[in-house]
Write a protein that holds these residues in place. Sequence first.
Motif, PDB file in Angstrom:
ATOM      1  N   HIS A  82       0.844  -1.197   0.000  1.00 39.13           N
ATOM      2  CA  HIS A  82       0.000   0.000   0.000  1.00 39.13           C
ATOM      3  C   HIS A  82       0.880   1.248   0.000  1.00 39.13           C
ATOM      4  N   CYS A  83       0.747   2.044  -1.055  1.00 37.97           N
ATOM      5  CA  CYS A  83       1.519   3.288  -1.174  1.00 37.97           C
ATOM      6  C   CYS A  83       0.713   4.445  -0.611  1.00 37.97           C
ATOM      7  N   ARG A  84       1.365   5.233   0.248  1.00 38.05           N
ATOM      8  CA  ARG A  84       0.700   6.375   0.884  1.00 38.05           C
ATOM      9  C   ARG A  84       1.511   7.645   0.663  1.00 38.05           C
ATOM     10  N   ARG A  85       0.805   8.751   0.708  1.00 39.55           N
ATOM     11  CA  ARG A  85       1.428  10.066   0.574  1.00 39.55           C
ATOM     12  C   ARG A  85       0.550  11.058   1.317  1.00 39.55           C
ATOM     13  N   ASP A  86       1.077  12.201   1.647  1.00 34.29           N
ATOM     14  CA  ASP A  86       0.280  13.244   2.293  1.00 34.29           C
ATOM     15  C   ASP A  86      -1.065  13.383   1.569  1.00 34.29           C
ATOM     16  N   PRO A  87      -2.188  13.369   2.293  1.00 34.99           N
ATOM     17  CA  PRO A  87      -3.501  13.404   1.639  1.00 34.99           C
ATOM     18  C   PRO A  87      -3.702  14.577   0.697  1.00 34.99           C
ATOM     19  N   VAL A  88      -3.267  15.769   1.092  1.00 33.97           N
ATOM     20  CA  VAL A  88      -3.505  16.934   0.241  1.00 33.97           C
ATOM     21  C   VAL A  88      -2.585  16.898  -0.984  1.00 33.97           C
ATOM     22  N   ASP A  89      -1.332  16.514  -0.789  1.00 34.42           N
ATOM     23  CA  ASP A  89      -0.438  16.379  -1.944  1.00 34.42           C
ATOM     24  C   ASP A  89      -0.982  15.352  -2.928  1.00 34.42           C
ATOM     25  N   THR A  90      -1.488  14.246  -2.396  1.00 35.23           N
ATOM     26  CA  THR A  90      -2.066  13.212  -3.255  1.00 35.23           C
ATOM     27  C   THR A  90      -3.227  13.768  -4.055  1.00 35.23           C
ATOM     28  N   CYS A  91      -4.147  14.413  -3.372  1.00 27.01           N
ATOM     29  CA  CYS A  91      -5.356  14.899  -4.041  1.00 27.01           C
ATOM     30  C   CYS A  91      -5.060  16.034  -5.008  1.00 27.01           C
ATOM     31  N   LEU A  92      -4.170  16.946  -4.644  1.00 23.07           N
ATOM     32  CA  LEU A  92      -3.813  18.029  -5.555  1.00 23.07           C
ATOM     33  C   LEU A  92      -3.199  17.461  -6.836  1.00 23.07           C
ATOM     34  N   SER A  93      -2.337  16.475  -6.667  1.00 28.54           N
ATOM     35  CA  SER A  93      -1.717  15.865  -7.837  1.00 28.54           C
ATOM     36  C   SER A  93      -2.758  15.158  -8.694  1.00 28.54           C
ATOM     37  N   CYS A  94      -3.717  14.479  -8.060  1.00 34.19           N
ATOM     38  CA  CYS A  94      -4.812  13.853  -8.812  1.00 34.19           C
ATOM     39  C   CYS A  94      -5.607  14.896  -9.593  1.00 34.19           C
ATOM     40  N   TYR A 128      13.639  13.399  -6.072  1.00 30.43           N
ATOM     41  CA  TYR A 128      13.573  14.806  -5.700  1.00 30.43           C
ATOM     42  C   TYR A 128      12.486  14.962  -4.649  1.00 30.43           C
ATOM     43  N   GLN A 129      12.635  15.997  -3.795  1.00 32.98           N
ATOM     44  CA  GLN A 129      11.697  16.186  -2.699  1.00 32.98           C
ATOM     45  C   GLN A 129      10.796  17.396  -2.909  1.00 32.98           C
ATOM     46  N   SER A 130      10.797  17.937  -4.116  1.00 35.66           N
ATOM     47  CA  SER A 130       9.991  19.137  -4.370  1.00 35.66           C
ATOM     48  C   SER A 130       8.493  18.847  -4.335  1.00 35.66           C
ATOM     49  N   SER A 131       8.102  17.559  -4.402  1.00 35.40           N
ATOM     50  CA  SER A 131       6.683  17.221  -4.357  1.00 35.40           C
ATOM     51  C   SER A 131       6.171  16.982  -2.942  1.00 35.40           C
ATOM     52  N   VAL A 132       7.048  17.111  -1.956  1.00 33.49           N
ATOM     53  CA  VAL A 132       6.635  16.971  -0.563  1.00 33.49           C
ATOM     54  C   VAL A 132       6.097  18.309  -0.057  1.00 33.49           C
ATOM     55  N   GLU A 133       4.903  18.290   0.533  1.00 34.75           N
ATOM     56  CA  GLU A 133       4.202  19.503   0.987  1.00 34.75           C
ATOM     57  C   GLU A 133       4.067  20.521  -0.143  1.00 34.75           C
ATOM     58  N   ARG A 134       3.837  19.992  -1.319  1.00 31.92           N
ATOM     59  CA  ARG A 134       3.684  20.862  -2.494  1.00 31.92           C
ATOM     60  C   ARG A 134       2.412  21.690  -2.423  1.00 31.92           C
ATOM     61  N   TRP A 135       1.443  21.227  -1.662  1.00 29.11           N
ATOM     62  CA  TRP A 135       0.120  21.819  -1.698  1.00 29.11           C
ATOM     63  C   TRP A 135       0.016  23.165  -0.992  1.00 29.11           C
ATOM     64  N   LYS A 136       0.914  23.463  -0.091  1.00 24.63           N
ATOM     65  CA  LYS A 136       0.696  24.623   0.781  1.00 24.63           C
ATOM     66  C   LYS A 136       0.519  25.956   0.043  1.00 24.63           C
ATOM     67  N   PRO A 137       1.315  26.274  -0.990  1.00 21.71           N
ATOM     68  CA  PRO A 137       1.074  27.529  -1.712  1.00 21.71           C
ATOM     69  C   PRO A 137      -0.288  27.564  -2.424  1.00 21.71           C
ATOM     70  N   TYR A 138      -0.891  26.389  -2.600  1.00 21.13           N
ATOM     71  CA  TYR A 138      -2.165  26.310  -3.322  1.00 21.13           C
ATOM     72  C   TYR A 138      -3.371  26.421  -2.385  1.00 21.13           C
ATOM     73  N   ALA A 139      -3.113  26.432  -1.090  1.00 14.51           N
ATOM     74  CA  ALA A 139      -4.196  26.365  -0.107  1.00 14.51           C
ATOM     75  C   ALA A 139      -5.332  27.361  -0.353  1.00 14.51           C
ATOM     76  N   PRO A 140      -5.061  28.624  -0.688  1.00 17.33           N
ATOM     77  CA  PRO A 140      -6.181  29.563  -0.885  1.00 17.33           C
ATOM     78  C   PRO A 140      -7.115  29.174  -2.033  1.00 17.33           C
ATOM     79  N   TYR A 141      -6.636  28.343  -2.947  1.00 15.77           N
ATOM     80  CA  TYR A 141      -7.398  28.040  -4.166  1.00 15.77           C
ATOM     81  C   TYR A 141      -7.967  26.620  -4.161  1.00 15.77           C
ATOM     82  N   ILE A 142      -7.723  25.876  -3.089  1.00 14.42           N
ATOM     83  CA  ILE A 142      -8.250  24.509  -3.002  1.00 14.42           C
ATOM     84  C   ILE A 142      -9.038  24.333  -1.709  1.00 14.42           C
ATOM     85  N   GLN A 143      -9.736  25.368  -1.300  1.00 13.15           N
ATOM     86  CA  GLN A 143     -10.501  25.301  -0.054  1.00 13.15           C
ATOM     87  C   GLN A 143     -11.592  24.226  -0.081  1.00 13.15           C
TER      88      GLN A 143
END
Length: 593
Positions: free
Chosen positions: A455-467, A562-577
């Motif tokens: 079972h592969c897991r990743r931060d929920p928000v990073d996962t969903c934003l990428s989806c 590369y680790q640039s995809s870790v916590e990638r979602w934070k700058p997007y927070a205002p637009y993914i409420q």
Amino acid sequence: MSKSASTPSFAEKRTRQKADKLVRTADSALASGKVTDALSAAQQALALLSDYAPSTFAMARIMRAMGKLPDAVGMLQKACNSADAKIEYFHELAGVLGAMGKFDLVQQVLFAAIRRFPTHGPTYSELGVILVQGEFTSQGIDILKKAVAFSPNDWRSLNNLGSALIKVGREQEALDYLVKAEKLVAKNPERLERTLLLIGEAQRHMGALDKARSTFNKALNINPNSGRAWHDLADVMKFTVESPEIGKMTAALALDEASLGKQDREMISFSLGKAYMDCADPKQAIAHLDQANALRRSDFAFDPIKKQGYDSKITCDRVRRIADYFPKELFDNLPEITDGASSSHAFIVGMPRSGSTLVEQILGSHPNTLPTGELRSFPKFKDELFGPVFPNQPEDRDKTGSKELLSKLWASYRDEVHDMFPPTNGTRVIIDKMLGNFSWAGLILLSVPGAKIIHCRRDPVDTCLSCYSKRFANLQVYTCNQTELGEFYRAYDDLMTHWRAILPKDRFIEVNYEDVVADIEPQSRRLIDFLGLPWNDVVLEFQNSSRSVRTASAAQVRQKLYQSSVERWKPYAPYIQPLLAALGIHPQDEDSL
């Protein structure tokens, strides 16, 4: 059985000539949209000769145009059974049955056509496509090879075979056919564009990203507004604020609906979303992704009367209910690998964009594994044997304990996978990365001897934003709306909580994407040990593997970690409420995540 032909008399010949003239009149009127005139001419032709196949065929086409599909089927069956049947009668019948959704009958008709016309290459080609679409991939490829053998210069057959071979990771073989197809249609822009897109797809899967970029640009030179070409190009390039492609895509989206179709608009919007993500412009990125996903989601609006389309509540409830049918005691005595078995099976499951392709690439680099990509085999046979809506009835509890059903499921799965991906003498573990099998983790362990679940897991928000940023080739409707995406993630997470609690630890393991990219070796050793394989340093150089990658991450896994995809979602927070709210993350929680 067709009727045997007899030699017509002189009078019969004259009558046929009159009927043929009326048939031509009917065909011409139908082509001009004059259905009433066409119907009159066809009726006169049938009045002259009620059993004359061309007249029957003409009337069938008119019935189809009038929407009277069952009537058209009856007439076409009569025409196909006549002594002087033509191949186009069978193709028309297949088309009508397809329009009625009777795809099993389409296959039967095309097989009958082959028996009647055993050297007609285009019929083999159409049948091969139907078989591949129905997940009978190996049989479809065999049929498509016959199509090419009978019609070696038929562009469509070459393209269809190339596409099928790409589906099973045989890209180099596919390119042999596609390059020939490219030469055949060099002066036909529309067909050339389609062939180039397939060539580029094969190159992308093989990791030849520079070649893929060049090929997709060739397609764009032919059709500057090709959504597919822009989408595939965006996947293999890194945009900057100076990239001229951004302006070209923006100009394309400014075209009116008549000049840019819905699917092209959707795919270009996805591409621009990716471009602005590359350029670190979250606001523009999400604006374009919202547009792209809304366009795609609109095709699946739920109709409560017909009970068709996508309903988030129904889907999520169904995912959660699976746990009720798989109690812990079912897994006390799981089937083991027999002494004669040469290889075992491992299943990578989870949400899309959770690091699963990275895990598959690491494990697939080991010389004793056979990675097969995302196979539809297990869910297909689950549907056939247990039912497409299993589990949802009280009697379904008995099915989970049925040795007969479980044995049939295993045998069907094993035979198809081994046919598509024959194990070698060195193969010890066959890896299936159909992520949606997370729903069937329990059923897999009950049916597949010695199976193991990763079972592969990743931060929920990073996962969903990428989806949300991806247009999946195999449509995942829940990814097309921020709220529905968050709702589905929580349902999936609830089911995985159940599997985590009840599945044996020697059969179920979890790996976090963040842990892999932070320190690859200990996580790789942990996975290799879980599979019972000897350690091999080659897995740490996974990006150099020559194996095919046929997922949305095909370009990324050709790079070093590369680790640039870790916590990638934070700058997007205002637009993914809406997404954050559906995940249960509130504004006051964001800073702590």
